[in-house]
Design a protein around this motif. Structure first.
Motif, PDB file in Angstrom:
ATOM      1  N   GLY A 100      95.265   4.106   2.880  1.00 35.38           N
ATOM      2  CA  GLY A 100      96.158   3.182   2.207  1.00 35.38           C
ATOM      3  C   GLY A 100      97.344   2.742   3.034  1.00 35.38           C
ATOM      4  N   GLY A 101      97.489   3.289   4.238  1.00 30.97           N
ATOM      5  CA  GLY A 101      98.591   2.909   5.093  1.00 30.97           C
ATOM      6  C   GLY A 101      99.918   3.555   4.740  1.00 30.97           C
ATOM      7  N   ASN A 102      99.881   4.558   3.886  1.00 29.34           N
ATOM      8  CA  ASN A 102     101.087   5.277   3.505  1.00 29.34           C
ATOM      9  C   ASN A 102     101.018   6.703   4.059  1.00 29.34           C
ATOM     10  OD1 ASN A 102     103.447   6.152   2.381  1.00 29.34           O
ATOM     11  ND2 ASN A 102     102.911   5.596   0.270  1.00 29.34           N
ATOM     12  N   GLY A 103     100.628   7.655   3.246  1.00 32.74           N
ATOM     13  CA  GLY A 103     100.471   9.021   3.696  1.00 32.74           C
ATOM     14  C   GLY A 103      99.123   9.247   4.362  1.00 32.74           C
ATOM     15  N   TYR A 104      99.029  10.335   5.113  1.00 33.40           N
ATOM     16  CA  TYR A 104      97.775  10.705   5.747  1.00 33.40           C
ATOM     17  C   TYR A 104      97.016  11.657   4.835  1.00 33.40           C
ATOM     18  CZ  TYR A 104      99.290   8.365   9.954  1.00 33.40           C
ATOM     19  OH  TYR A 104      99.694   7.404  10.858  1.00 33.40           O
ATOM     20  N   ASP A 105      95.873  11.209   4.346  1.00 41.87           N
ATOM     21  CA  ASP A 105      95.121  11.938   3.338  1.00 41.87           C
ATOM     22  C   ASP A 105      94.047  12.844   3.918  1.00 41.87           C
ATOM     23  OD1 ASP A 105      95.276   8.858   1.599  1.00 41.87           O
ATOM     24  OD2 ASP A 105      96.488  10.626   1.155  1.00 41.87           O
ATOM     25  N   TYR A 106      93.599  12.552   5.135  1.00 43.27           N
ATOM     26  CA  TYR A 106      92.498  13.296   5.729  1.00 43.27           C
ATOM     27  C   TYR A 106      92.866  13.750   7.122  1.00 43.27           C
ATOM     28  CZ  TYR A 106      90.205  10.906   1.890  1.00 43.27           C
ATOM     29  OH  TYR A 106      89.882  10.420   0.644  1.00 43.27           O
ATOM     30  N   TRP A 107      92.471  15.002   7.425  1.00 44.69           N
ATOM     31  CA  TRP A 107      92.820  15.622   8.702  1.00 44.69           C
ATOM     32  C   TRP A 107      91.621  16.319   9.307  1.00 44.69           C
ATOM     33  CZ3 TRP A 107      97.832  15.384  10.713  1.00 44.69           C
ATOM     34  CH2 TRP A 107      98.797  14.850   9.845  1.00 44.69           C
ATOM     35  N   GLY A 108      91.559  16.304  10.630  1.00 47.93           N
ATOM     36  CA  GLY A 108      90.549  17.059  11.329  1.00 47.93           C
ATOM     37  C   GLY A 108      90.967  18.506  11.484  1.00 47.93           C
ATOM     38  N   GLN A 109      90.104  19.303  12.100  1.00 50.53           N
ATOM     39  CA  GLN A 109      90.352  20.740  12.250  1.00 50.53           C
ATOM     40  C   GLN A 109      91.286  21.059  13.408  1.00 50.53           C
ATOM     41  OE1 GLN A 109      87.756  19.225  13.564  1.00 50.53           O
ATOM     42  NE2 GLN A 109      87.699  20.050  15.645  1.00 50.53           N
ATOM     43  N   GLY A 110      91.485  20.116  14.292  1.00 49.89           N
ATOM     44  CA  GLY A 110      92.348  20.311  15.433  1.00 49.89           C
ATOM     45  C   GLY A 110      91.591  20.744  16.674  1.00 49.89           C
ATOM     46  N   THR A 111      92.120  20.370  17.825  1.00 50.83           N
ATOM     47  CA  THR A 111      91.558  20.792  19.103  1.00 50.83           C
ATOM     48  C   THR A 111      92.700  21.208  20.022  1.00 50.83           C
ATOM     49  OG1 THR A 111      90.080  20.162  20.928  1.00 50.83           O
ATOM     50  CG2 THR A 111      91.533  18.445  20.070  1.00 50.83           C
ATOM     51  N   GLN A 112      92.522  22.335  20.700  1.00 53.76           N
ATOM     52  CA  GLN A 112      93.583  22.904  21.531  1.00 53.76           C
ATOM     53  C   GLN A 112      93.651  22.213  22.879  1.00 53.76           C
ATOM     54  OE1 GLN A 112      95.859  25.632  20.905  1.00 53.76           O
ATOM     55  NE2 GLN A 112      96.764  24.797  22.802  1.00 53.76           N
ATOM     56  N   VAL A 113      94.851  21.806  23.261  1.00 54.69           N
ATOM     57  CA  VAL A 113      95.122  21.275  24.588  1.00 54.69           C
ATOM     58  C   VAL A 113      96.145  22.183  25.252  1.00 54.69           C
ATOM     59  CG1 VAL A 113      96.108  19.370  25.914  1.00 54.69           C
ATOM     60  CG2 VAL A 113      94.586  18.895  23.982  1.00 54.69           C
ATOM     61  N   THR A 114      95.785  22.746  26.393  1.00 52.59           N
ATOM     62  CA  THR A 114      96.674  23.630  27.125  1.00 52.59           C
ATOM     63  C   THR A 114      96.884  23.071  28.526  1.00 52.59           C
ATOM     64  OG1 THR A 114      95.886  25.567  25.894  1.00 52.59           O
ATOM     65  CG2 THR A 114      97.067  25.971  27.955  1.00 52.59           C
TER      66      THR A 114
END
Length: 117
Positions: A100-114
């Motif tokens: 909807g261009g407002n809040g972020y409703d969906y997220w991924g699990q994340g990936t580590q960057v070192t």
């Protein structure tokens, strides 16, 4: 809902490059804004870059000139090209969708960057 899966993270030396990918489970054509966020241990989650459905981009000051966000609607994928990486870029990177261009409703699990030598 839409599932988001990040990939491309890993260990890289300072000055190196990585490209993160965010694959969505359905078309992203109708998703208003896609974004990348990151969170380092003990710190809050911060916005890194966003891109809207028409290709307009926005970057955090800390990554301007080094990172590039892009989207491929045909592949239902959003990318984050990271160049000239610094140790301060070390974090878990998350892909997110704001239909909807407002809040972020969906997220991924994340990936580590070192970033470390």
């Amino acid at each position: 809902q839409v599932q988001l899966v990040e990939s491309g993270g890993g260990l890289v030396q300072p000055g190196g490059s990585l490209r993160l990918s965010c694959a969505a489970s359905r078309t992203i054509v109708s998703i208003n804004v896609m974004g990348w966020f990151r969170q380092a241990p003990g710190k809050q989650r911060d916005m890194v870059a966003t891109i809207n459905s028409r290709g307009r981009t926005y970057y955090a000051d800390s990554v301007k000139g080094r990172f590039t966000i892009s989207r491929d609607n045909a592949k239902n994928t959003v990318y984050l090209q990271m160049n000239s990486l610094k140790p301060e870029d070390t974090a878990v990177y998350y892909c997110a969708a704001s239909p909807g261009g407002n809040g972020y409703d969906y997220w991924g699990q994340g990936t580590q960057v070192t970033v470390s030598s």
